[in-house]
Write an enzyme that holds these catalytic residues in place. Structure first.
Site, short mmCIF file in Angstrom:
data_model
loop_
_atom_site.label_atom_id
_atom_site.label_comp_id
_atom_site.label_asym_id
_atom_site.label_seq_id
_atom_site.Cartn_x
_atom_site.Cartn_y
_atom_site.Cartn_z
N SER A 116 9.59 2.31 -4.40
CA SER A 116 8.41 3.16 -4.19
C SER A 116 8.81 4.62 -4.04
CB SER A 116 7.64 2.70 -2.95
OG SER A 116 7.13 1.41 -3.14
N HIS A 130 3.00 6.07 1.50
CA HIS A 130 3.27 4.90 2.35
C HIS A 130 4.75 4.78 2.70
CE1 HIS A 130 4.12 2.87 -1.61
NE2 HIS A 130 5.04 2.26 -0.88
N ASP A 170 -1.86 8.29 -2.36
CA ASP A 170 -0.57 7.72 -1.96
C ASP A 170 0.60 8.57 -2.44
OD1 ASP A 170 1.03 5.91 -0.61
OD2 ASP A 170 1.28 4.61 -2.36
#
Length: 495
Positions: A352, A237, A272
């Site tokens: 992230s 993402h 992901d």
């Protein structure tokens, strides 16, 4: 015979007049002159008129300002001519050589200088004779008692000034010293191996900040170098917006400020995870650990670029293991369910893709998601962070580096989480025709409670249990059908 009988209407006689008394003062002002009885006199009377009271003389100031001069008989309504004559003039009073704006009805209004008055003279007093010291002391000009009082006051002022000077000098002396003693600097504290500072010093150089630019929009994330050739592991993402748009730019920033353009090698929306590559000579590579060595309560560090702050390190512990978490990566194609490591190390937007590091400095997870009281974008860390176990991430990264894509095991059903107060599981909602579950005899309504050695408490845990297998694996699946336990063997297929 009455007047009415004679043909004429009756008539009333005149009423007597009632005249009120007249005020003498009003009568003196408004009454008829003496000798006049009617409204108008027939002939002019020679009787001398009654004396009338005249108005009091005007004040001297008004007479001086507006009255005629005493030595002239010229009217104010006609200014004198140059030859002293008061004969009528053909031109208006305010025209000609002797124009007077005060008489001109069309004259404009203007402000003149302020009125001034001559200052009153104040009498000056001559300066008196000055007394010398000799006159004061020996000239008997000053009383002896006054001299004594002045002497006492001088002594008191001098004594007070001496005391103030003394205390001031002593106070100033107490603040300074001619021989100061300053403590020497203590040697730097030794940071033993395994300390937070030691782990951070060894790991931060292997962590990068990832900047994405798509048109006028930009985003940030983190990544960790896992291969000397410049391969960097991160979240899907983080780079998905750049992968789906033409002309997008992906750039990495190392801890020392070095920038390098990056290219997308491959990405896997179902876990992901993604891999990018930079052309950097001899980059620092992070060492990878294993989740098998982790236990709840172990200390861990989260390293990354939260809110764009490169090389940020936060400390925490492992809060839980094998925590199924469904990721909600809005605006991307990520649709992942991960078997996460839960930690209370502060993780915020921008972390992230960064590494979760254990007490040895080895990467044990990839920081991916947080739970917050906000909406995920504005909400910050509340101590609930989740990382993808490095054991799963390592296999995905190797496959992406080799082929650029990843295949996953598939069971071929859709399920929802259910509970009957005694058993939790994943209830089958529909079965894909020709899929692995259909071929094994799984039908709608079955509740799956175990896959292989792993208990299934919900739909997300079923997804995780299947994806950690490989296509072609034969897995025993325990389920409840109409209240009876049943075990079937499922040969997993590929997605």
């Amino acid at each position: 015979m009455t007047e009415w009988e004679s043909g004429e209407p009756p008539r009333l006689g005149p009423r007597p007049l009632e005249r009120p008394a007249v005020d003498p003062r009003s009568e003196a002002v408004f009454g008829r002159p003496d000798g006049v009885d009617g409204a108008f006199a027939a002939t002019r009377s020679r009787t001398p008129a009654r004396a009338t009271s005249s108005a009091p003389p005007p004040p001297a100031a008004l007479a001086s300002a507006f009255g005629r001069p005493e030595d002239t008989t010229v009217d104010l309504q006609r200014p004198p001519s140059t030859n002293g004559s008061t004969a009528p003039r053909p031109e208006p009073l305010w025209a000609g050589d002797t124009a007077d704006p005060w008489r001109d009805p069309e004259s404009t209004v203007g402000l003149g200088p302020p009125a001034t008055t001559a200052p009153e003279s104040t009498p000056t007093r001559d300066e008196g004779a000055r007394l010398s010291v000799r006159d004061v002391l020996f000239g008997r000009r000053v009383h002896p008692r006054a001299l004594a009082v002045l002497a006492l006051l001088a002594l008191a002022v001098g004594a007070l000034g001496g005391l103030v000077g003394r205390y001031t000098a002593e106070g100033a002396a107490s603040l300074t010293t001619p021989d100061p003693t300053i403590a020497e600097a203590v040697a730097a504290k030794e940071r033993p191996a395994g300390s937070v500072a030691d782990i951070a010093a060894r790991t931060v150089p292997a962590v990068v900040s990832i900047e994405i630019r798509v048109g006028e929009e930009a985003g940030t994330g983190s990544g960790v170098v896992i291969d000397p050739a410049g391969y960097i592991l991160t979240n899907n993402h983080v780079i998905a917006p750049a992968a789906e748009a033409s002309g997008a730019q992906v750039e990495t920033v190392f801890h020392d400020g070095t920038r390098s353009a990056a290219q997308i090698v491959g990405r896997d929306p179902k876990t992901d995870l993604a891999v990018i590559k930079v052309e950097v000579a001899n980059p620092v590579v992070a060492s990878l650990g294993t989740v098998a060595d982790l236990a709840v309560g172990d200390g861990v560090l989260a390293i990354g670029s939260p809110l764009g702050l490169v090389g940020t390190v936060t400390d925490g512990i492992v809060s839980a293991l094998d925590r199924p978490v469904r990721l909600d990566a809005a605006g991307t194609d990520s649709n992942a369910v991960i078997d996460a490591i839960q930690t209370d190390a502060a993780i915020n937007p921008g972390n992230s893709g960064g590494p979760l590091v254990d007490a040895t400095g080895a990467v044990v997870g990839i920081n991916t998601a947080i739970r917050s009281l906000g909406d995920g974008e504005s909400g910050g860390s509340i101590g609930l962070g989740f990382a993808i176990p490095i054991d799963d991430a390592r296999g995905i990264a190797e496959e992406l580096i080799r082929t650029g894509k990843v295949v996953h095991a598939e069971i071929g059903i859709n399920a929802r989480s259910v509970s009957d107060s005694t058993t939790d599981g994943a209830q089958v909602q529909n079965v894909q025709q020709g899929g692995a579950a259909a071929l094994a005899g799984v039908v709608e309504g079955d509740v799956i409670v175990r896959v292989g050695e792993r208990s299934i408490a919900g739909a997300d845990e079923l997804v995780v249990a299947v994806r950690e297998r490989n296509p072609g694996d034969v897995v025993p699946v325990e389920l409840i059908r109409e209240g009876r336990p049943l075990t079937v063997s499922v040969t997993l297929t590929s997605d």
